[in-house]
Design an enzyme around this catalytic site. Structure first.
Site, PDB file in Angstrom:
ATOM      1  N   ASP A  65      13.037   0.803  -4.594  1.00 19.09           N
ATOM      2  CA  ASP A  65      12.275   2.047  -4.725  1.00 19.09           C
ATOM      3  C   ASP A  65      12.403   2.866  -3.436  1.00 19.09           C
ATOM      4  OD1 ASP A  65      10.641   0.548  -3.030  1.00 19.09           O
ATOM      5  OD2 ASP A  65       9.305  -0.031  -4.659  1.00 19.09           O
ATOM      6  N   ASP A  67      10.219   5.070  -0.843  1.00 17.73           N
ATOM      7  CA  ASP A  67       8.898   5.504  -0.390  1.00 17.73           C
ATOM      8  C   ASP A  67       9.059   6.558   0.698  1.00 17.73           C
ATOM      9  OD1 ASP A  67       7.605   3.690  -2.086  1.00 17.73           O
ATOM     10  OD2 ASP A  67       7.857   2.074  -0.635  1.00 17.73           O
ATOM     11  N   ASP A 139       5.047  -3.944   8.734  1.00 10.75           N
ATOM     12  CA  ASP A 139       5.079  -5.398   8.928  1.00 10.75           C
ATOM     13  C   ASP A 139       6.223  -5.891   9.816  1.00 10.75           C
ATOM     14  OD1 ASP A 139       6.797  -4.677   6.868  1.00 10.75           O
ATOM     15  OD2 ASP A 139       5.939  -6.042   5.385  1.00 10.75           O
TER      16      ASP A 139
HETATM   17  P1  ATP Z   1      11.113  -3.827  -1.676  1.00 11.18           P
HETATM   18  O1  ATP Z   1      12.600  -3.802  -1.635  1.00 11.18           O
HETATM   19  O2  ATP Z   1      10.578  -5.087  -2.227  1.00 11.18           O
HETATM   20  O3  ATP Z   1      10.483  -2.603  -2.299  1.00 11.18           O
HETATM   21  P2  ATP Z   1       9.905  -2.818   0.754  1.00 11.18           P
HETATM   22  O4  ATP Z   1      10.188  -3.113   2.193  1.00 11.18           O
HETATM   23  O5  ATP Z   1      10.153  -1.413   0.325  1.00 11.18           O
HETATM   24  O6  ATP Z   1      10.708  -3.863  -0.114  1.00 11.18           O
HETATM   25  P3  ATP Z   1       7.252  -2.473  -0.221  1.00 11.18           P
HETATM   26  O7  ATP Z   1       6.293  -3.519  -0.644  1.00 11.18           O
HETATM   27  O8  ATP Z   1       7.784  -1.520  -1.228  1.00 11.18           O
HETATM   28  O9  ATP Z   1       8.425  -3.232   0.515  1.00 11.18           O
HETATM   29  O10 ATP Z   1       6.551  -1.652   0.960  1.00 11.18           O
HETATM   30  C1  ATP Z   1       7.136  -0.489   1.531  1.00 11.18           C
HETATM   31  C2  ATP Z   1       6.956  -0.511   3.049  1.00 11.18           C
HETATM   32  O11 ATP Z   1       5.543  -0.474   3.363  1.00 11.18           O
HETATM   33  C3  ATP Z   1       7.481  -1.753   3.750  1.00 11.18           C
HETATM   34  O12 ATP Z   1       8.851  -1.650   4.021  1.00 11.18           O
HETATM   35  C4  ATP Z   1       6.635  -1.782   4.999  1.00 11.18           C
HETATM   36  O13 ATP Z   1       7.092  -0.859   5.957  1.00 11.18           O
HETATM   37  C5  ATP Z   1       5.282  -1.293   4.493  1.00 11.18           C
HETATM   38  N1  ATP Z   1       4.433  -2.420   4.058  1.00 11.18           N
HETATM   39  C6  ATP Z   1       4.310  -2.927   2.799  1.00 11.18           C
HETATM   40  N2  ATP Z   1       3.463  -3.959   2.765  1.00 11.18           N
HETATM   41  C7  ATP Z   1       3.025  -4.111   4.019  1.00 11.18           C
HETATM   42  C8  ATP Z   1       2.113  -5.021   4.641  1.00 11.18           C
HETATM   43  N3  ATP Z   1       1.510  -5.962   3.952  1.00 11.18           N
HETATM   44  N4  ATP Z   1       1.883  -4.857   5.968  1.00 11.18           N
HETATM   45  C9  ATP Z   1       2.488  -3.882   6.695  1.00 11.18           C
HETATM   46  N5  ATP Z   1       3.363  -3.015   6.170  1.00 11.18           N
HETATM   47  C10 ATP Z   1       3.628  -3.126   4.852  1.00 11.18           C
HETATM   48 MG    MG Z   2       9.788  -0.684  -1.568  1.00  8.35          MG
END
Ligand code: ATP
Ligand code: MG
Length: 422
Positions: A65, A67, A139
């Site tokens: 996705d 963001d 994170d």
């Molecule tokens: P995915 O490929 O699974 O979507 P992602 O890194 O984009 O991986 P998401 O859960 O979509 O993960 O979250 C988007 C972003 O928000 C992360 O990359 C991180 O920067 C931040 N984030 C998400 N969850 C947390 C958390 N629990 N603590 C701190 N930052 C977070």
């Molecule tokens: Mg994501």
């Protein structure tokens, strides 16, 4: 990807990698995410692509996705997009809706993570922050990279590019503090490491080993969600190995941990290799199947050698403590239990004691068969059985049958006769 500046970034001096020096091209970014970025930018706001979208594009992977983070406040975002809804109780986020159910999530730069729950609901605006603060509340360093739509550069406040190059998942800040703030980050660390084939940096790994039993301080539904997420993208074997190695299997699934200690990981790795084939093909795996695959070796070891095993009872006994602990929803629990208990029937295709029709009529037939594909698909004999059952089961609808509607009885012309509900 090349880093135009060699010195590591520091919070006040981010490394900026200009467009010619990195591989992110706008054609790889979702066109709706691009529209949102451009509109924010053209209205004078800072607008960055953030998180996994930037990380995955830099690695040449397809993001799940896209963001966005921005300097615009939630109410300003809502004014710019008619297809926007503000959500979130603690922090307000904007969801912008597009065709086909697609949602682009836009958050305002902020100072603290939504998972910092120390001070209850936050509704005031004093949590809004600078891009730099927004990077720091994330994170892992590789998840804190920004792609700036203003000049197509990458902004790296926390040395994430070097960790991305080196293949390291590293907590931002002190791992003990960050894992205490949100214990589910321990599972996220394992998820990203196994997904990307990265290793955990020493301090983050040590932090998990120290705090692994505090995982229960996190929201339990997020534990289940993370376990399912780390198993469904083609890397479940790597994920389970790392979870086990770092002690999280022992903390979350002690029964499975004891089984692995006795029998080793190989049986799991064999079954999970088939789950991974599906995950890599992009097949959406049903969450129950992931959990059933994890529970099967334990269930199977319990019934092996029993003279006349009661399969359903054994399945219930094995599943119940796990399901209670990680709060598996009732419907999923039922499917897992029935599918586990049905496995011996698939193995016993030629056995006259079991009627084929009886299993074919079950609402869970196709679910149980999909579990059998994972369990038995490793040998030629098993693959033959799978093909035979698929042939036998042709035409079985992929859902539980609806209760039959009773036909109205035709008993001659008697308009005044009341219909009696049964
Ligand atoms: P995915 O490929 O699974 O979507 P992602 O890194 O984009 O991986 P998401 O859960 O979509 O993960 O979250 C988007 C972003 O928000 C992360 O990359 C991180 O920067 C931040 N984030 C998400 N969850 C947390 C958390 N629990 N603590 C701190 N930052 C977070
Ligand atoms: Mg994501």
């Amino acid at each position: 990807m090349s880093n135009s500046e060699e010195h590591p970034s520091s919070a006040s001096h981010p490394v900026i990698v200009s467009r010619p020096d990195h591989n992110i091209s706008r054609k790889d970014i979702d066109p709706d995410a691009l529209k949102v970025l451009y509109r924010l930018h053209h209205h004078g706001h800072i607008a960055y692509l953030v998180g996994g979208g930037v990380r995955d594009l830099l690695l040449g992977r397809k993001p799940k996705d896209f963001d966005i983070s921005t300097s615009a406040h939630p109410t300003q975002i809502r004014k710019l997009f008619s297809n926007c809804r503000l959500i979130g109780r603690r922090f307000r986020l904007a969801h912008i809706y597009f065709r086909g159910g697609k949602i682009i999530e836009v958050s305002t730069f902020r100072t603290i993570s939504e998972f910092n729950t120390e001070d209850g609901p936050i509704r005031s605006d004093n949590t809004f922050g600078t891009p730099e603060e927004d990077a720091s509340r994330r994170d892992f360093t590789v998840n804190a990279l920004f792609y700036n739509i203003a000049d197509f550069s990458i902004i790296d406040y926390l040395d994430g590019l070097n960790d991305l190059k080196a293949g390291i998942i590293r907590c931002i800040g002190d791992p003990i503090i960050r894992f205490r703030e949100d214990p589910i980050r321990m599972l996220r660390a394992v998820r990203f490491a196994s997904l990307l084939g990265f290793s955990l940096d020493a301090a983050s790994a040590a932090g998990i080993s120290t705090l692994r039993n505090e995982i229960w301080d996190g929201a339990v539904p997020r534990i289940l969600e993370e376990i399912v997420r780390m198993m469904d993208r083609g890397n479940s074997g790597a994920a389970l190995s790392l979870l086990h190695q770092i002690g999280l299997v022992e903390s979350i699934l002690p029964e499975i941990n004891s089984h692995i200690r006795k029998a080793g990981l190989n049986e799991y790795l064999d079954i999970l290799s088939r789950l991974d084939q599906y995950g890599r093909d992009g097949t959406i795996l049903k969450p129950w199947l992931t959990i059933a695959v994890l529970v099967y070796p334990l269930y199977h070891s319990g019934i092996t050698g029993l003279h006349r095993p009661d399969h359903l009872k054994s399945a219930r006994e094995v599943l119940s403590p796990i399901a209670e602990r990680i709060q598996i929803p009732r419907k999923i629990r039922d499917t897992i239990r029935q599918s586990l208990a049905a496995q011996h029937r698939f193995f016993a295709l030629g056995d006259r004691r079991y009627s084929r029709q009886a299993i074919l009529r079950k609402s869970y037939f196709l679910d149980a068969l999909s579990l059998f594909e994972m369990i038995a698909g490793g040998t030629q004999e098993g693959r033959n059985l799978i093909s035979s059952w698929k042939e036998i089961g042709k035409g079985v609808p992929d859902r539980a049958p609806r209760p039959k509607r009773r036909r109205k009885r035709r008993r001659g012309p008697s308009p005044n006769q009341p219909s009696i509900p049964r």
